[in-house]
Design a protein around this motif. Sequence first.
Motif, short mmCIF file in Angstrom:
data_model
loop_
_atom_site.label_atom_id
_atom_site.label_comp_id
_atom_site.label_asym_id
_atom_site.label_seq_id
_atom_site.Cartn_x
_atom_site.Cartn_y
_atom_site.Cartn_z
N LYS A 161 5.58 -3.67 20.00
CA LYS A 161 5.97 -1.68 20.54
C LYS A 161 7.94 -1.61 20.23
CE LYS A 161 6.62 0.25 24.84
NZ LYS A 161 6.71 -0.19 26.57
N TRP A 162 7.59 -0.52 19.48
CA TRP A 162 8.71 -0.06 18.92
C TRP A 162 9.85 -0.04 20.90
CZ3 TRP A 162 12.89 0.79 15.53
CH2 TRP A 162 13.37 1.08 16.24
N ALA A 163 11.31 -1.07 20.97
CA ALA A 163 11.44 -0.82 22.01
C ALA A 163 11.75 0.43 23.15
CB ALA A 163 12.35 -1.61 21.68
N ASP A 164 11.88 1.70 21.79
CA ASP A 164 13.09 2.43 22.76
C ASP A 164 12.69 3.56 22.03
OD1 ASP A 164 14.22 4.34 24.48
OD2 ASP A 164 16.13 3.79 23.62
N ASN A 165 11.45 4.97 22.74
CA ASN A 165 11.52 5.96 21.88
C ASN A 165 12.01 7.07 22.37
OD1 ASN A 165 8.61 4.40 21.71
ND2 ASN A 165 7.52 6.01 22.96
N THR A 166 13.71 7.10 22.77
CA THR A 166 14.36 7.99 23.15
C THR A 166 14.93 7.79 21.69
OG1 THR A 166 16.09 6.33 24.13
CG2 THR A 166 14.69 8.03 25.66
N GLN A 167 15.14 6.46 20.70
CA GLN A 167 16.24 6.32 19.80
C GLN A 167 15.10 6.39 18.22
OE1 GLN A 167 19.57 5.51 19.96
NE2 GLN A 167 18.89 6.37 21.71
N ILE A 168 14.43 6.95 18.25
CA ILE A 168 13.89 7.54 16.91
C ILE A 168 14.19 9.21 16.21
CG2 ILE A 168 11.16 8.43 16.29
CD1 ILE A 168 10.63 6.78 18.22
N THR A 169 15.00 8.74 14.77
CA THR A 169 15.42 10.02 15.01
C THR A 169 14.54 10.97 14.04
OG1 THR A 169 17.72 10.14 12.85
CG2 THR A 169 15.63 9.00 12.38
N HIS A 170 15.29 11.84 13.63
CA HIS A 170 14.45 13.41 13.10
C HIS A 170 14.99 13.77 12.05
CE1 HIS A 170 11.42 16.80 14.47
NE2 HIS A 170 11.90 16.92 12.89
N VAL A 171 14.50 13.25 11.17
CA VAL A 171 15.65 14.17 9.62
C VAL A 171 14.54 15.47 9.38
CG1 VAL A 171 16.36 11.78 8.75
CG2 VAL A 171 13.60 12.70 7.70
N PHE A 172 15.90 16.15 8.68
CA PHE A 172 14.67 17.85 8.34
C PHE A 172 15.71 18.52 7.35
CE2 PHE A 172 18.53 20.19 10.30
CZ PHE A 172 17.84 20.97 9.63
N PHE A 173 14.79 18.61 6.40
CA PHE A 173 15.44 19.60 5.42
C PHE A 173 14.99 20.70 4.65
CE2 PHE A 173 13.95 15.39 4.51
CZ PHE A 173 14.48 14.34 3.99
N HIS A 174 15.72 21.51 4.49
CA HIS A 174 14.61 23.16 4.10
C HIS A 174 14.25 22.93 2.22
CE1 HIS A 174 18.34 24.66 6.39
NE2 HIS A 174 17.45 24.93 6.83
N SER A 175 13.45 24.10 2.03
CA SER A 175 12.89 24.33 0.68
C SER A 175 13.89 22.99 -0.58
CB SER A 175 12.14 25.10 0.04
OG SER A 175 11.00 25.85 0.89
N LEU A 176 12.86 22.07 -1.28
CA LEU A 176 13.78 21.38 -2.07
C LEU A 176 13.85 22.42 -3.66
CD1 LEU A 176 11.81 17.78 -2.32
CD2 LEU A 176 13.45 19.54 -0.32
N VAL A 177 15.45 22.24 -3.70
CA VAL A 177 15.92 23.39 -5.16
C VAL A 177 15.45 22.78 -6.01
CG1 VAL A 177 17.98 23.14 -6.50
CG2 VAL A 177 18.64 23.78 -4.18
N VAL A 178 15.03 23.48 -7.22
CA VAL A 178 14.19 22.82 -8.13
C VAL A 178 14.81 22.81 -9.51
CG1 VAL A 178 11.75 23.02 -9.35
CG2 VAL A 178 11.42 23.30 -7.72
N ASP A 179 15.49 23.75 -9.72
CA ASP A 179 16.53 23.55 -11.15
C ASP A 179 18.25 23.65 -10.41
OD1 ASP A 179 17.16 24.52 -13.00
OD2 ASP A 179 16.68 26.23 -14.10
N PRO A 180 18.29 23.31 -10.42
CA PRO A 180 19.63 23.08 -9.76
C PRO A 180 21.03 23.97 -10.52
CG PRO A 180 18.75 20.82 -9.70
CD PRO A 180 18.05 21.47 -10.67
N THR A 181 20.49 23.59 -12.01
CA THR A 181 21.09 25.10 -12.85
C THR A 181 21.10 26.26 -12.59
OG1 THR A 181 21.43 23.43 -14.60
CG2 THR A 181 21.92 25.34 -14.86
N ALA A 182 20.34 26.42 -11.89
CA ALA A 182 19.62 28.24 -11.36
C ALA A 182 20.25 28.19 -10.21
CB ALA A 182 17.97 28.18 -11.60
#
Length: 520
Positions: A161-182
């Motif tokens: 069992k995961w020991a502590d449910n208050t210690q679960i990280t949540h990461v987020f992104f925006h739409s990804l850059v497909v063409d960095p040059t542009a």
Amino acid sequence: MAKRENMRRRRRRRAIIRNRIILAVLIVVLIALCATLIYVLRNRGNDSSAEPVTTEAVSDGQGETGGENGETNPAEEPTTGVSTTTPVEELPDTFETEPDWGEPTVASTGNTVLDEANRLAAMYDYDAAIELLQGQADYSSNQDYADAVSNYETQKSQLVKWADNTQITHVFFHSLVVDPTAAFSSYKADEYNEVMTTIDEFCKMIQSMYDRGYVLVRMHDIAEIQVQEDGTEKMVQKEIMLPPGKIPFVLSVDDVSYYEYMENTGFASRLVIGGDGMVTNEMDLYDENGNVTGTVTGSFDVLPILEDFIKVHPDFSYKGAKGIIALTGYNGILGYRTSDVSYGPGNTTLPEAHLWDNPNIEEDKQKAKTVAEAIKNQGWEFASHSWGHLDMQTMAEDKFIRDTDLWEAEVEPLIGETDILIYPKGADIGSWRPYDDPNQLEVTPSRYAKLKEVGFDYFCNVDGSQKAWVQFGTDYMRQGRRNLDGTRLWEAVNGGTDRVSDLFDAKSVIDPLRPEPKTE
């Protein structure tokens, strides 16, 4: 730079080889046509019943033939490349690169049922795997099934069992850059450099997280609303059972609306259903005058790329968990211009009304609804990111109510109900104190009551200052999210606070095409 140059050389070599093949095919076809014509001319006077000469359509050498209105047959689209009406050599390098996810976690046995059971077991859903095999008509006589079930039971017994449910990280992104040059040369280059992530960076991030033992979970795996005997609702923590060393985390993607301001700046244009029935991206291509010249299809954003990864490594997903897609409504959803207020008749009393026109708005609504259903069927969840992407803490009460009503009127009918609210701009309606704390001065009771009335039980703000922040209220759950973007990468690379070292090494992740941020 060396990597890019090598890629360009490979592209030139492929173009030369392809052109030589095309030339050879054309020569062969031309010779055949000439021979046929000579034969017909020689025999025309001798055979009055000779058939008229016809020729079949000749492929353009890229494996595509045009259908009605120039469409291609989805079944003929490349499964790992790009479907396109534009020569491949004219596309950015990103379109031709494909991550190497390594060897599949689950090897094929040649038995479809056993392969599916092994996949379920790899996702730590041992009960479902066992049920699938034991439900087969030949289970009692199939030793492979019996051995697999025994193996699943052993693995299940080793979960912790995961020991502590208050210690679960949540990461987020925006739409990804497909063409960095542009993207990084566009009029919004500074903003993109700050809050966006490139495809190359995202792929390296999730590979690193996988290597370090991270496993995707749903917010609903952490806790869920349960109705008590007296009829009241209570948010109850749940057990997350994983092998020792595995680390649960939540992932979300903001603003998956493919806003109008993103057009022709190096991003995907919309989400669609591909020829294989899975959700993927379309990206419009533009000429120097800003006119659309073609469309390419492929894995150009978080959703399809993560699907590609989990297909190879199902053990990155806890019981089929994927991510959360956070949507606004003012520019429509998923790349479709669906807002009546912004694009249709709307409500003329609103200041947002009639900003743009979309004569195909009803068709766009149906497309968006179909894609949204497919997204949910693949295990993803939707969240409200508000309708107008306004600060819910500081906006006036009447605007707050109107914005929430617009979400219900314009977005919810397309995606269905959701109980997750991801605050726009990361701005929570309250401070760190529980919503029902008497000292919680930032949040008004009416504002929280309105959100609960709409059906929200899970609330997400932005807090990159710590690895995890989870709060369990009586009838809600709050979670802080960490932005994995240019801000965090440059911060770590340039000697600032490294807030991502538990997930990946920023120096090995940062895209070499990302420009240095401007300093004031």
